[in-house]
Design a protein around this motif. Structure first.
Motif, short mmCIF file in Angstrom:
data_model
loop_
_atom_site.label_atom_id
_atom_site.label_comp_id
_atom_site.label_asym_id
_atom_site.label_seq_id
_atom_site.Cartn_x
_atom_site.Cartn_y
_atom_site.Cartn_z
N UNK A 7 9.41 5.70 6.60
CA UNK A 7 10.48 5.99 7.56
C UNK A 7 11.21 4.79 8.11
N UNK A 8 10.74 3.58 7.80
CA UNK A 8 11.37 2.40 8.39
C UNK A 8 11.30 2.47 9.90
N UNK A 24 10.95 6.73 11.78
CA UNK A 24 9.75 7.48 12.16
C UNK A 24 8.52 6.72 11.71
N UNK A 25 7.36 7.12 12.26
CA UNK A 25 6.08 6.54 11.90
C UNK A 25 5.17 7.68 11.46
N UNK A 26 4.49 7.47 10.33
CA UNK A 26 3.49 8.43 9.86
C UNK A 26 2.15 8.02 10.42
N UNK A 27 1.44 8.98 11.01
CA UNK A 27 0.06 8.79 11.47
C UNK A 27 -0.81 9.85 10.82
N UNK A 28 -2.09 9.64 10.82
CA UNK A 28 -3.05 10.60 10.27
C UNK A 28 -3.93 11.07 11.43
N UNK A 29 -3.99 12.39 11.65
CA UNK A 29 -4.81 12.90 12.75
C UNK A 29 -6.29 12.77 12.39
N UNK A 30 -7.20 12.99 13.35
CA UNK A 30 -8.62 12.78 13.09
C UNK A 30 -9.21 13.68 11.99
N UNK A 31 -8.52 14.76 11.65
CA UNK A 31 -8.99 15.67 10.60
C UNK A 31 -8.49 15.21 9.23
N UNK A 82 0.94 13.37 10.27
CA UNK A 82 1.98 13.86 11.16
C UNK A 82 2.91 12.70 11.45
N UNK A 83 4.12 13.01 11.88
CA UNK A 83 5.12 11.97 12.11
C UNK A 83 5.52 11.94 13.58
N UNK A 84 5.77 10.73 14.07
CA UNK A 84 6.36 10.59 15.39
C UNK A 84 7.77 10.04 15.19
N UNK A 85 8.71 10.64 15.88
CA UNK A 85 10.12 10.34 15.71
C UNK A 85 10.75 10.07 17.07
N UNK A 86 11.70 9.13 17.14
CA UNK A 86 12.36 8.91 18.43
C UNK A 86 13.09 10.17 18.90
N UNK A 87 12.95 10.46 20.17
CA UNK A 87 13.64 11.61 20.76
C UNK A 87 15.15 11.36 20.68
N UNK A 88 15.92 12.35 20.22
CA UNK A 88 17.37 12.18 20.17
C UNK A 88 17.94 11.93 21.55
N UNK A 89 18.89 11.04 21.63
CA UNK A 89 19.53 10.72 22.90
C UNK A 89 20.79 11.58 23.07
N UNK A 90 21.00 12.05 24.28
CA UNK A 90 22.21 12.79 24.60
C UNK A 90 22.09 14.20 24.49
#
Length: 123
Positions: free
Chosen positions: A100-101, A104-111, A115-123
């Motif tokens: 994602x550069x 976004x960031x890819x993370x791996x849950x404990x299982x 899942x991805x975390x993405x910046x909240x859209x502004x506006x």
């Protein structure tokens, strides 16, 4: 437009439903509405996530273009770096492969599920 259906909830396969629900409870801040060895659920904002026990559950590999990804959640966050640090402290891990550069960031849950975390859209 008239709708035919409304989404009631999303159910996810899990090797440990109670732990899976506890992780996403911490990540999302939703209430744990049920927690047992075979099934757990969290709810918030009119939506629920359920976690059902699947014996022999095997998480997908990341990345694995030949494998099948069962699902992944995209979560909006206010600050990628802060959220990443918090979610890793809660039990997630960050894989080396990050497609994602800065988007976004890819993370791996404990299982073991990405899942991805993405910046909240502004506006």
């Amino acid at each position: 437009m008239t709708t035919t259906a409304d989404l009631a909830m999303v159910n996810l396969d899990s090797s440990d439903p109670a732990a899976h629900a506890a992780f996403y409870h911490r990540v999302l801040g939703w209430d744990i509405t049920h927690s047992a060895a075979e099934y757990a659920m969290i709810s918030g904002g009119g939506t629920s996530l359920g976690f059902g026990l699947v014996e022999g559950y095997q998480p997908p590999s990341w990345p694995d273009p030949a494998g099948q990804q069962r699902y992944h959640l995209d979560l909006y966050v206010d600050d990628l770096a802060v959220a990443e640090k918090e979610f890793v402290a809660a039990g997630a891990s960050k894989p080396e492969f990050q497609p994602g550069g800065e988007r976004w960031v890819v993370l791996i849950d404990p299982i073991g599920q990405p899942f991805c975390i993405c910046p909240r859209p502004q506006g």
